[in-house]
Design a protein around this motif. Structure first.
Motif, PDB file in Angstrom:
ATOM      1  N   LEU A   4      53.013 -14.932  53.931  1.00  0.00           N
ATOM      2  CA  LEU A   4      52.708 -14.665  55.336  1.00  0.00           C
ATOM      3  C   LEU A   4      51.893 -13.384  55.474  1.00  0.00           C
ATOM      4  O   LEU A   4      50.935 -13.338  56.256  1.00  0.00           O
ATOM      5  N   ARG A   5      52.258 -12.370  54.717  1.00  0.00           N
ATOM      6  CA  ARG A   5      51.493 -11.125  54.773  1.00  0.00           C
ATOM      7  C   ARG A   5      50.041 -11.362  54.369  1.00  0.00           C
ATOM      8  O   ARG A   5      49.107 -10.874  55.008  1.00  0.00           O
ATOM      9  N   GLY A   6      49.851 -12.137  53.295  1.00  0.00           N
ATOM     10  CA  GLY A   6      48.486 -12.441  52.872  1.00  0.00           C
ATOM     11  C   GLY A   6      47.733 -13.291  53.885  1.00  0.00           C
ATOM     12  O   GLY A   6      46.549 -13.050  54.158  1.00  0.00           O
TER      13      GLY A   6
ATOM     14  N   ASP B 257      44.070 -11.527  48.590  1.00  0.00           N
ATOM     15  CA  ASP B 257      44.539 -12.555  47.665  1.00  0.00           C
ATOM     16  C   ASP B 257      45.129 -11.947  46.407  1.00  0.00           C
ATOM     17  O   ASP B 257      46.134 -12.440  45.877  1.00  0.00           O
ATOM     18  N   LEU B 258      44.512 -10.882  45.917  1.00  0.00           N
ATOM     19  CA  LEU B 258      45.074 -10.205  44.739  1.00  0.00           C
ATOM     20  C   LEU B 258      46.464  -9.668  45.040  1.00  0.00           C
ATOM     21  O   LEU B 258      47.380  -9.776  44.218  1.00  0.00           O
ATOM     22  N   GLY B 259      46.629  -9.076  46.223  1.00  0.00           N
ATOM     23  CA  GLY B 259      47.944  -8.564  46.594  1.00  0.00           C
ATOM     24  C   GLY B 259      48.967  -9.657  46.733  1.00  0.00           C
ATOM     25  O   GLY B 259      50.127  -9.506  46.335  1.00  0.00           O
ATOM     26  N   ARG B 260      48.565 -10.798  47.271  1.00  0.00           N
ATOM     27  CA  ARG B 260      49.511 -11.902  47.443  1.00  0.00           C
ATOM     28  C   ARG B 260      49.907 -12.496  46.092  1.00  0.00           C
ATOM     29  O   ARG B 260      51.081 -12.755  45.844  1.00  0.00           O
TER      30      ARG B 260
ATOM     31  N   GLY C 193      52.075 -10.236  44.136  1.00  0.00           N
ATOM     32  CA  GLY C 193      53.376 -10.017  44.749  1.00  0.00           C
ATOM     33  C   GLY C 193      53.514  -8.704  45.465  1.00  0.00           C
ATOM     34  O   GLY C 193      54.586  -8.365  45.941  1.00  0.00           O
ATOM     35  N   THR C 194      52.407  -7.936  45.594  1.00  0.00           N
ATOM     36  CA  THR C 194      52.505  -6.651  46.281  1.00  0.00           C
ATOM     37  C   THR C 194      52.266  -6.788  47.764  1.00  0.00           C
ATOM     38  O   THR C 194      52.765  -5.997  48.565  1.00  0.00           O
ATOM     39  N   GLY C 195      51.459  -7.798  48.155  1.00  0.00           N
ATOM     40  CA  GLY C 195      51.117  -7.952  49.561  1.00  0.00           C
ATOM     41  C   GLY C 195      50.312  -6.790  50.090  1.00  0.00           C
ATOM     42  O   GLY C 195      50.278  -6.534  51.283  1.00  0.00           O
ATOM     43  N   ALA C 196      49.643  -6.063  49.192  1.00  0.00           N
ATOM     44  CA  ALA C 196      48.912  -4.876  49.612  1.00  0.00           C
ATOM     45  C   ALA C 196      47.716  -5.243  50.453  1.00  0.00           C
ATOM     46  O   ALA C 196      47.093  -6.279  50.289  1.00  0.00           O
ATOM     47  N   ALA C 197      47.400  -4.393  51.404  1.00  0.00           N
ATOM     48  CA  ALA C 197      46.260  -4.598  52.280  1.00  0.00           C
ATOM     49  C   ALA C 197      45.560  -3.266  52.469  1.00  0.00           C
ATOM     50  O   ALA C 197      46.141  -2.202  52.276  1.00  0.00           O
TER      51      ALA C 197
END
Length: 431
Positions: A139-141, A414-417, A420-424
């Motif tokens: 969801l975050r991604g 997409d890399l964050g998702r 598993g980091t969900g970084a933005a």
């Protein structure tokens, strides 16, 4: 010389969108609404706020959270013992000759069925929690990508509005020059065609921006677009980590963990189906009263089903196949994630180079061409079509720059998702 003033105004307009004034243009975009179709509020909606709204109100995420509660209830149920059974039997109807039996039956589970059932419930509880974690990351991604899609759509509205303004001024200037007899009416027709085309592009950009905002708001359950301007995050052109480093951390990615937990759940099901082959014993204790002889007798017995036909062999076969399927799905998911991670990593690198090249080389060159066309037109060296071509080229390159910019944002999301980091990207104004 009204057209001269138009050309000077157009030059100023496109100079504001050039890399030399990129900071001013970005700050204007982040502090004001890009178009009337998206009502602005006093406070802009940042990416972090959009993500938090979705995490708090997304219906799909609520459903995943309820799966955890369901698994908790099933875990509680799995630890309970079978209820005893009380029965009453009367033989005969005539008083004095009838018999009455009261007995209590209790099923005794053998073979470790209760512990196997608890292990299965525990694995389902862990699987539900893992699915919830994966749903949060996804969801975050998704919200991050939808947010950037809406920003890109709004930026295209701004460029389409700028193109329409220039085309409108060009049509007015051409009409005045035709009325003065200085140019052929064909020039006015050409300017009118360019204005009509720009108007269509503006209407299309408006529609796409509205759709993008509806899609963004749907993630937190709203059926109307957000009544806020969107805030431009900081543009991070830092190279992504090496692909090998990202792949090493892929084993702890939420989707991989969920697939591994699915294997554990199916293996626990195999264990339960295996012990289900062992028959349970029913202990019977009671009292039988015979009215004819006038006394009561104790009743004690055992009841054991004979596993002649049903030995749970079909259920065990199915659970073994499901365990193999879960392992195959785990391998497929891991392979798919490796491919997706490599694709996102490549897109992040490519879009980074595209953004850097367009900001430092292509956009400044297109701006210089446009400025030269304006100067040459004023000196009588170029025609009006040369100015329009230069303007159209500058707008196309600017649009390509926006596409490359948001491809960069999407690749990072997409890399964050996947990792598993969900970084933005952080919510700072793009420099």
């Amino acid at each position: 010389m009204h057209f001269k003033y138009f050309v000077l105004g157009a030059s100023v307009l496109f100079a504001q969108a050039s890399p030399s004034a990129a900071q001013t243009a970005a700050q204007s975009t982040s502090e004001h609404s890009v178009h009337e179709a998206v009502p602005a509020a006093n406070t802009p909606l940042t990416l972090d706020q959009a993500v938090e709204k979705a995490l708090a109100a997304n219906p799909g995420l609520r459903a995943a959270a309820l799966d955890v509660a369901i698994a908790g209830g099933m875990r509680r149920q799995s630890a309970l013992f079978p209820n005893p059974e009380l029965s009453f039997v009367r033989e005969g109807t005539q008083r004095g000759t009838r018999t009455q039996t009261v007995q209590l039956s209790q099923v005794l589970e053998l073979g470790g069925k209760r512990s196997a059932r608890i292990r299965l419930a525990d694995s389902e509880q862990r699987l539900a929690a893992g699915s919830l974690d994966a749903a949060r990351i996804d969801l975050r991604g998704d919200v991050t990508i939808a947010y950037f899609d809406a920003l890109a759509a709004q930026e295209r509205v701004r460029l389409a509005q700028a193109s329409l303004d220039v085309a409108t001024k060009a049509t007015m200037a051409a009409a005045k020059r035709v009325a003065a007899g200085r140019v052929s009416p064909v020039e006015q027709d050409r300017a009118g065609v360019a204005q009509a085309s720009s108007r269509l592009e503006f209407v299309e950009a408006e529609a796409k921006a509205t759709v993008a905002l509806y899609k963004l708001a749907a993630y937190w359950g709203d059926t109307s677009p957000p009544q806020h301007s969107l805030f431009m995050p900081d543009l991070d052109l830092t190279p992504p980590p090496p692909l090998a480093e990202l792949e090493r951390g892929l084993a702890q990615a939420p989707r991989v963990r969920r697939a591994r937990l699915q294997i554990e759940r199916e293996q626990a099901q195999v264990g339960l189906d295996r012990v289900q082959r062992i028959p349970d014993v029913t202990l019977i204790v009671g009292s039988k009263k015979d009215d004819e002889i006038g006394r009561s007798q104790t009743v004690v017995g055992l009841s054991v089903p004979l596993p002649l036909f049903n030995r749970n062999q079909g259920a065990l076969q199915a659970s073994l196949a499901r365990a193999d399927k879960a392992q195959a799905e785990f391998d497929a998911e891991r392979l798919r994630l490796h491919q997706a991670l490599a694709d996102a990593h490549q897109r992040a690198q490519l879009s980074r180079e595209q953004v850097r090249s367009m900001r430092e080389e292509i956009l400044p060159a297109a701006q210089r061409v446009f400025d030269a066309a304006v100067t040459g037109f004023e000196a009588g060296k170029f025609g009006f079509l040369d100015v329009l071509d230069a303007q159209r080229t500058l707008l196309q390159i600017r649009t390509q720059y926006i596409q490359a910019l948001y491809e960069r944002y999407r690749a990072v999301a997409d890399l964050g998702r996947l990792a598993g980091t969900g970084a933005a990207p952080e919510n700072r104004t793009t420099p």
